[in-house]
Design an enzyme around this catalytic site. Structure first.
Site, PDB file in Angstrom:
ATOM      1  N   CYS A  87       5.827  -2.358  20.423  1.00  0.00           N
ATOM      2  CA  CYS A  87       7.140  -2.171  19.796  1.00  0.00           C
ATOM      3  C   CYS A  87       7.157  -2.630  18.342  1.00  0.00           C
ATOM      4  O   CYS A  87       8.113  -2.356  17.623  1.00  0.00           O
ATOM      5  CB  CYS A  87       8.205  -2.935  20.589  1.00  0.00           C
ATOM      6  SG  CYS A  87       7.899  -4.707  20.598  1.00  0.00           S
ATOM      7  N   CYS A 102       8.328  -8.601  26.683  1.00  0.00           N
ATOM      8  CA  CYS A 102       8.988  -9.327  25.594  1.00  0.00           C
ATOM      9  C   CYS A 102       8.873 -10.839  25.785  1.00  0.00           C
ATOM     10  O   CYS A 102       8.761 -11.586  24.812  1.00  0.00           O
ATOM     11  CB  CYS A 102      10.444  -8.940  25.494  1.00  0.00           C
ATOM     12  SG  CYS A 102      10.729  -7.170  25.455  1.00  0.00           S
TER      13      CYS A 102
HETATM   14 FE1  FES Z   1       9.620  -5.633  21.389  1.00  0.00          FE
HETATM   15 FE2  FES Z   1      11.091  -6.645  23.252  1.00  0.00          FE
HETATM   16  S1  FES Z   1      10.972  -4.565  22.688  1.00  0.00           S
HETATM   17  S2  FES Z   1       9.654  -7.647  22.076  1.00  0.00           S
END
Ligand code: FES
Length: 129
Positions: A33, A102
């Site tokens: 991400c 995460c």
């Molecule tokens: Fe990147 Fe949660 S979506 S740390």
């Protein structure tokens, strides 16, 4: 989809901000991400006396970082090194499955900060009592 505890930590994060005089820092990024977390620690006699975090990340990254700082303060380096992503998620009353990665970030950031501290003091994790 988030537990009350996650929402509470996201809207009112504990120990957020940079620490100018940190003894050590751990930085981790999530390649999927692109989110980033820094964990700063202050250590005295192998006890974490202060801890802060900074993150460019999602709600779960903020809530898990906040929880990691709460779990860490006052712990010995060894105890803090044993904090896992599951401990973080459990203390937040769980995370949605797609958000489990995460909580990985915050726990990894903490472990890196501890490793940074040990490197600076010429030790390894095996040297901790
Ligand atoms: Fe990147 Fe949660 S979506 S740390």
């Amino acid at each position: 989809m988030y537990s009350e505890k996650v929402v509470e930590h996201f809207t009112n994060p504990r120990n957020m901000g940079e620490m100018e005089d940190a003894d050590a820092v751990g930085k981790v990024g999530n390649p999927t991400c692109g989110d980033l977390i820094w964990i700063y620690i202050k250590v005295k006699d192998d006890i974490i006396t202060d801890v802060k975090f900074k993150t460019f990340g999602c709600a779960a990254a903020i809530a898990t970082s906040s929880m990691v700082t709460e779990l860490t303060k006052g712990k010995t380096l060894k105890e803090a090194y044993q904090i896992t992503r599951n401990d973080v998620a459990d203390n937040l009353q769980g995370l949605p499955p797609i958000k489990m990665h995460c909580s990985n970030l915050a726990a990894d950031g903490l472990h890196k900060a501890i490793e940074d501290y040990l490197r600076k003091t010429g030790r390894t994790i095996e040297d901790l009592k």
